[in-house]
Design a protein around this motif. Structure first.
Motif, PDB file in Angstrom:
ATOM      1  N   TYR A   1       0.858  -1.181   0.000  1.00  0.00           N
ATOM      2  CA  TYR A   1       0.000   0.000   0.000  1.00  0.00           C
ATOM      3  C   TYR A   1       0.894   1.231   0.000  1.00  0.00           C
ATOM      4  O   TYR A   1       1.787   1.367   0.841  1.00  0.00           O
ATOM      5  N   GLU A   2       0.675   2.129  -0.963  1.00  0.00           N
ATOM      6  CA  GLU A   2       1.512   3.311  -1.072  1.00  0.00           C
ATOM      7  C   GLU A   2       0.669   4.575  -1.134  1.00  0.00           C
ATOM      8  O   GLU A   2      -0.418   4.581  -1.708  1.00  0.00           O
ATOM      9  N   THR A   3       1.189   5.631  -0.569  1.00  0.00           N
ATOM     10  CA  THR A   3       0.544   6.935  -0.672  1.00  0.00           C
ATOM     11  C   THR A   3       1.466   7.876  -1.445  1.00  0.00           C
ATOM     12  O   THR A   3       2.689   7.800  -1.308  1.00  0.00           O
ATOM     13  N   GLN A   4       0.900   8.712  -2.262  1.00  0.00           N
ATOM     14  CA  GLN A   4       1.620   9.719  -3.041  1.00  0.00           C
ATOM     15  C   GLN A   4       2.847   9.152  -3.765  1.00  0.00           C
ATOM     16  O   GLN A   4       3.940   9.732  -3.680  1.00  0.00           O
ATOM     17  N   PRO A   5       2.690   8.028  -4.459  1.00  0.00           N
ATOM     18  CA  PRO A   5       3.873   7.410  -5.080  1.00  0.00           C
ATOM     19  C   PRO A   5       4.547   8.304  -6.111  1.00  0.00           C
ATOM     20  O   PRO A   5       5.752   8.150  -6.372  1.00  0.00           O
TER      21      PRO A   5
END
Length: 336
Positions: free
Chosen positions: A5-9
Motif C-alpha cells: 500500500y503506497e501513498t503519493q507514489p
C-alpha cells in the motif's frame, strides 16, 4: 504475493516512510492516519507480518524513516539500515525491549514511541487475567461444552475486600487502581518516585517499602515501564515476600523482574500467576513456565484493542510529522 500500500507514489521529491511488516489489526487504523502525511512524506506499507531481517532490510532499502511493530531490531539490522533510516517510530511504549537505544544514539538515529495509548486496554486485560485466575471461566466453559456439568472446581475467589498492591503507578497502574476500587478492593501502591497527585487521583495508599507492599497484598500487579532504572528492579528477595496464595499478575515487561527470579518463585507451586509478558517471545511450549500448574498465560496481547490501535497509530504518524518538520514528539532517542 504481498500487498503493498503506497501513498503519493508520484511525489518522489518527498521522503519515504516504510512499514516493512504490519500486524493485521493495525492495517485499517494506520491507513486512516496516513492523510496527515499528505505533502509531508510518502508511505510504503507491506501488508503482511514478518520478522525475517533479510526481508525487512530489503524492504527498507529506500527508506528515510521506519514504522516498526511486533518484531525486534537486532544490532546488525540497526547498523545495516542506519545509513539512510534516520527515524524509527515504534508502535508501543516499551521500545527498550525491541531496539538497542544506546546503539541508536551512537548511530544518530531518532527513536520515538507512543505513550498512554493503551492505559485502558492493558488495565482491562489485567482484570481479564485476574478473573481467569479466580473464576476459571475458560476451563468452566470447556467443561460445560464437553457435557461436564459439575460444581467441583467452580468455587472462586471474591475480589471485594481483598487488597491489591500495584508496582508502578503510572497511567496503566492508576487505571488498574481505579478499576480495583470499583470492585471493592483496597488498593496500595509502591511509593517509588511516584508524584503525589497519582495517589490522589487513583485513590491508592502509598507504601514506601516494596517488600511490605508485596507481603501485605492479596493481589500483586506489575505496571512498571522498562528503562535502565527499572530493569531487574523486582528481585528474588522481593518475590520471597509473596505469601502463599497471593495472586501475581504481570502485564508490564518481564525484564523489570530479575532474570530467572519469577520462574524460580512460581516453581514452588504456591503462587497463582497470570502473565502476558515473557523473557523470550514468542514463548515456546517447551518453556518451563508453560508447565507450572495454576498459571494463566496470554501472548503479549494486553495492549491490543480497537481503542488502543486508534490512539497508537495517531501518535505514530504524529511522531513522523514532527520529525520531518524538525520538531520533537515522543522522542526517546534524539538524533542530535
Amino acid at each position: 504475493m504481498t500487498e503493498i500500500y503506497e501513498t503519493q507514489p508520484e511525489r518522489t521529491d518527498l521522503p519515504l516512510v516504510v512499514m516493512p511488516a504490519v500486524l493485521g489489526a493495525m492495517i485499517d487504523p494506520i491507513k486512516a492516519q496516513f492523510p496527515v502525511l499528505k505533502d509531508v512524506a510518502r508511505v510504503r506499507m507491506f501488508e503482511e507480518f514478518t520478522s525475517d531481517e533479510t526481508v525487512l532490510i530489503e524492504r527498507l532499502a529506500e527508506a528515510d524513516a521506519l514504522l516498526v511493530g511486533g518484531y525486534h531490531i537486532s544490532d546488525g539490522m540497526l547498523r545495516a539500515i542506519a545509513g539512510h533510516v534516520k527515524c524509527i517510530v515504534f508502535c508501543g511504549t516499551g521500545v527498550a525491549s525491541y531496539i538497542n537505544l544506546d546503539l541508536a544514539r551512537e548511530l544518530k538515529v531518532r527513536v520515538c514511541n507512543a505513550e498512554h495509548y493503551g492505559d485502558h486496554a492493558v488495565a482491562e486485560h489485567t482484570f481479564a487475567l485476574l478473573f481467569e485466575l479466580i473464576r476459571r471461566t475458560g476451563t468452566l466453559d470447556k467443561d460445560v461444552k464437553d457435557g461436564n456439568w459439575a460444581w467441583a472446581g467452580g468455587d472462586g475467589l471474591q475480589l471485594a475486600g481483598r487488597r491489591m498492591g500495584i508496582i508502578g503507578l503510572g497511567g496503566i497502574g492508576a487505571t488498574v487502581a481505579s478499576i480495583a476500587r470499583a470492585f471493592g478492593m483496597e488498593v496500595s501502591a509502591w511509593n517509588s518516585h511516584v508524584p503525589a497527585e497519582h495517589f490522589a487521583r487513583s485513590g491508592a495508599t502509598p507504601v514506601n517499602d516494596l517488600n511490605e507492599l508485596i507481603e501485605t497484598s492479596d493481589v500483586v500487579s506489575v505496571h512498571l515501564p522498562l528503562n535502565d532504572a527499572t530493569r531487574g528492579i523486582i528481585t528474588a528477595d522481593n518475590l520471597d515476600h509473596l505469601r502463599p496464595g497471593t495472586l501475581f499478575v504481570n502485564t508490564a515487561r518481564s525484564e523489570v523482574i530479575a532474570s530467572g527470579a519469577l520462574l524460580a518463585r512460581l516453581q514452588r507451586g504456591d503462587i497463582p500467576a497470570a502473565l502476558d509478558v515473557f523473557d523470550h517471545e514468542p514463548l515456546k511450549a517447551s518453556d518451563p513456565v508453560c508447565h507450572i500448574p495454576g498459571i494463566v498465560l496470554t501472548p503479549h496481547v494486553g495492549w491490543r484493542t480497537d481503542g488502543a490501535f486508534k490512539e497508537l497509530t495517531r501518535q505514530m504518524i504524529a511522531c513522523l510529522k514532527a520529525y520531518f518538520a524538525g520538531e520533537d514528539y515522543n522522542v526517546v532517542v534524539s538524533e542530535r
